[in-house]
Every structure is written in structure tokens, then in C-alpha cells.
Design an enzyme around this catalytic site. Sequence first.
Site, mmCIF file in Angstrom:
data_model
loop_
_atom_site.group_PDB
_atom_site.id
_atom_site.type_symbol
_atom_site.label_atom_id
_atom_site.label_comp_id
_atom_site.label_asym_id
_atom_site.label_seq_id
_atom_site.Cartn_x
_atom_site.Cartn_y
_atom_site.Cartn_z
ATOM 1 N N GLU A 34 0.843 -1.194 0.000
ATOM 2 C CA GLU A 34 0.000 0.000 0.000
ATOM 3 C C GLU A 34 0.879 1.245 0.000
ATOM 4 O OE1 GLU A 34 -0.219 2.259 2.599
ATOM 5 O OE2 GLU A 34 0.920 1.214 4.154
ATOM 6 N N PHE A 35 0.323 2.343 -0.536
ATOM 7 C CA PHE A 35 1.041 3.621 -0.585
ATOM 8 C C PHE A 35 0.117 4.753 -0.131
ATOM 9 C CE2 PHE A 35 2.791 0.906 -3.979
ATOM 10 C CZ PHE A 35 4.106 0.817 -3.547
ATOM 11 N N LEU A 36 -0.494 4.570 1.025
ATOM 12 C CA LEU A 36 -1.486 5.537 1.491
ATOM 13 C C LEU A 36 -0.846 6.669 2.281
ATOM 14 C CD1 LEU A 36 -4.344 3.183 2.740
ATOM 15 C CD2 LEU A 36 -3.780 3.920 0.418
ATOM 16 N N ARG A 37 -1.358 7.864 2.065
ATOM 17 C CA ARG A 37 -0.992 9.021 2.881
ATOM 18 C C ARG A 37 -2.162 9.331 3.790
ATOM 19 N NH1 ARG A 37 -0.609 13.331 -1.502
ATOM 20 N NH2 ARG A 37 -2.349 12.033 -2.255
ATOM 21 N N GLU A 38 -1.910 9.416 5.076
ATOM 22 C CA GLU A 38 -2.998 9.756 6.000
ATOM 23 C C GLU A 38 -3.539 11.135 5.637
ATOM 24 O OE1 GLU A 38 -2.751 8.864 10.128
ATOM 25 O OE2 GLU A 38 -1.214 7.334 9.826
ATOM 26 N N LYS B 53 7.833 -0.225 -0.893
ATOM 27 C CA LYS B 53 7.284 0.697 0.111
ATOM 28 C C LYS B 53 8.376 1.194 1.046
ATOM 29 C CE LYS B 53 4.330 2.931 2.682
ATOM 30 N NZ LYS B 53 3.279 2.287 3.465
ATOM 31 N N CYS C 275 4.489 5.194 10.185
ATOM 32 C CA CYS C 275 5.160 4.573 9.041
ATOM 33 C C CYS C 275 6.628 4.957 8.917
ATOM 34 C CB CYS C 275 4.418 4.920 7.747
ATOM 35 S SG CYS C 275 2.785 4.171 7.628
ATOM 36 N N LYS D 82 9.424 4.038 11.835
ATOM 37 C CA LYS D 82 9.650 2.598 12.056
ATOM 38 C C LYS D 82 10.068 1.887 10.772
ATOM 39 C CE LYS D 82 5.561 0.638 10.429
ATOM 40 N NZ LYS D 82 5.392 -0.576 9.594
ATOM 41 N N LYS E 238 0.517 14.914 11.847
ATOM 42 C CA LYS E 238 0.341 15.729 10.641
ATOM 43 C C LYS E 238 -1.093 16.230 10.637
ATOM 44 C CE LYS E 238 -0.410 13.811 6.647
ATOM 45 N NZ LYS E 238 -0.303 13.021 5.384
#
Length: 440
Positions: free
Chosen positions: A156-160, A211, A267, A270, A330
Site C-alpha cells: 500500500e502507498f497511502l498518505r494519512e 514501500k 510509518c 519505524k 500531521k
Amino acid sequence: MTKPYRMTVIGSGYLGITHAACMAEAGHEVLALDIDAERVTRLNNAELPIHEKDLGGLLERHVASGRLRFTTSYEEAGAFGDVHFLCLGTPQRSDGFAADLSQLDAAVDSLAPHLVRECLIVGKSTVPVGTAERLAARIEDKAAAGVRAELAWNPEFLREGFAVADTLHPDRIVLGVRSEHAERILRDVYAPLGHEIPYVVTDFATAELVKSAANAFLATKISYINAMAEVCESAGADVVRLSEALGLDERIGGRFLRPGLGFGGGCLPKDIRALWTRAEELGAGSALSFLREVDAINLRRRERVVDLARELAGGVLAGRKVAVLGAAFKPDSDDIRDSPALAVAAALDRQGAVVSVHDPVALDHVRKAYPTLNCAASASAAAQYAQVVLLLTEWRDYVELDPEELGTAVAERRIVDARHALAADRWRAAGWEYRAMGRP
């Protein structure tokens, strides 16, 4: 898409809820699983336990439509799904920098005995390279379907704050597969998202690295400009103007070249630590040794903000009233995992400052995780009688604050803009002593 798939999403945390709701939006029948019965009940009532733009509406719509349900039963999940997505957390281990894969391993062990027919298991979690090979063997050994239960890796490549858009309109889809059959299924699954999306089809190891490598590159870019902020402070230069000039170079670009308090969240910190740890295990540690300095630069930003607060407070923090604006790592998120803002607030508290924290959405999490901090109902309430104000998360509400109006609440007009989010001239014109890292 020739037909909707019956799929499960194992793990109903941030990634799992988002993926499940978006796959229902794409037309699939989705059963999501979590071992937390209370969370499952809330989700089946369309109650979203996290803050994420547009996700609540998707959850409500597809729970009502029947395309999305939640369960605690692995037996039900195994019977229901033809495609099973693994969306488990891989936090940092408590005894070092490696990734903790216990949630992922437990989920595989619980699901596998209930896989009695041909199916595809798809890992989406961020994992150390080599994990997929190990899990594929584990599934083949434990699944009732044996080799007919195939594994693929699809990071996955999700941005909060943008997770729904990133899922429904991805900039790329990476498929780590061992067969054309697995590739065909995943292309079918994602077909409703459009045909212009670039696909990268590769092996397990490369898919796992994508990722981690992306996050390491991003972290390096952020820490680079913050390292230059340190140099600017020593040289009397302006890091904001420096960043602007660098960003106009098309080889570099301006995105994520913004100086400030640095990165945090669940993310980047860690993931870079897990990546260099895994590289060391593979005998390639020297190749990524620079990531330790990337991490160190990032953590130094937090210390520097505390130093600036102390300077503005007259050299002593004990007994000083400090307002902290921002707690989430953020804006547009309620995530406080490894939040730089809260790390600073906690450090101020330990040094005897009287700290009042405000955040538009994250205060419930702050009260549970940091009970010694005072939580204020508004920015102006946090600033009441403050001798120093710190802007630590660049929420729009804070960027748009009126310096004159906020000035009526504080005891002293002193502010640290740790995100370079405010118009310095405007605040200084209103009588504020304005400080920001890397600026004269």
C-alpha cells in the site's frame, strides 16, 4: 472487471478499514475481520473509529448497501473469500529497530486452516524483505487447500488524510506475484479503478522493498532540508529561501523539501529503522548506514524546538506556561503515533513547564496517552496566559489564526513556528517575537 469478487480484509485498523471500504466502493463484496469485538460492532454500525477524510461516508454507504460487513470469525472469513487481503500492523519491536511481525504471523496462522479451496492471499502490510517467501511456505503448510492457496504481495502507498483518494486513484499498483493467475486476479480486482494506472509486476522481494525504499527516500529528503536548517542557523542564512531555490531545480523538486519539525507517524520512523536493520541482517548494512543519520537529524528537530521554547521563556521552562498547537503527527489526521508535536509537549512537561495542548481532532488520544498534559478546548484556550506559544502541527485553523486576536489571550507574545506555516512578517508586525528553525 468481469465480476465482483468476494474478498476479505484481515485487520481493521487504518489500512484495513480504508481498503475494505474502497473495495466495496469498487463494487466487490467485502468481509473485513478484526479480533477486537467492540471495534467490529462499531464498524458494523458504520461508526468510524479513526479520523480520515471521506472514509466515514464510504463506510456508512457500503455497510447500508450490504457490500461491506465486519466479523471476528476466521472460519467465516475463510469460507467467504476468494481473495484475502492481509492488512496487519507491523510496528517497531520493543527490543530493537526490527519490525514486529507477530500480528501478521498470527493472522496467517488463524486464517490458513480455514482455506479449504483455491484462493489468493494478498499481503499489503509493510514488511522486511524475505517475509513473503516465509509466509508463502507457512500458508502452503497450514492451509487445507495446500498449494492452491497462493500468496501475492501488493504494497500500500497511502498518505494519512488522503487515503481514500490514494486507494481509489493510485499513482501506481505494484504486484509481487509468482504466477500469471495471481496477476490476472489482482488486475481484475483493481480494474474498476481505471485502465490508466501504471502496473509494476515483479517478484516478492522487489514488491516488499518498494514501500520501504519509498519511505526511506522521502525521509531522507525531509531530513536533508532540516540538516540544512541547522547549517543555516550557524551561518545566519534563511532555510526557507534556500528550500525555495532548491525546489526550482527540476532535478530536485520542491515537494517534501519543507523544513520544520520533521516526520513522525506510524510509518516513516519505524519503516526506515526496519529497513536498515534488515539490510544489516542481509549483510548489506553499510549501504543504508546513512539512514541512521536521517533518523538522528529528524529527532534533533524536536530537541531544537524545546531549546527555542526555553530561549523565548528566558532560559528556564520550569513554571512557564506554554501553549502547544497541534498533537497529531500531521494535519488532517488524529494519529499521534510517534508524533513530533507530542514528543515536544512531553519534553516540556518533563522540564516543569505548564503545558496546554490543543488539536482539532486528536485530543481524546492525547488524554489517554499523555494524562499529565492539559488539553484545551480551543487554540485560544490553550494560549490563555501563555508565555510561549508553539505551532507544532500545521492545521489550517492554526495557519489562519489572527495574531492580534491570539495576542489578547497570551501573557507574552512569543511564538515558535516549528512548521514554517505562518507569515512571519504579519506576526512580527502584531508585536510577536517570532522564531523558526533555520531562519535569522
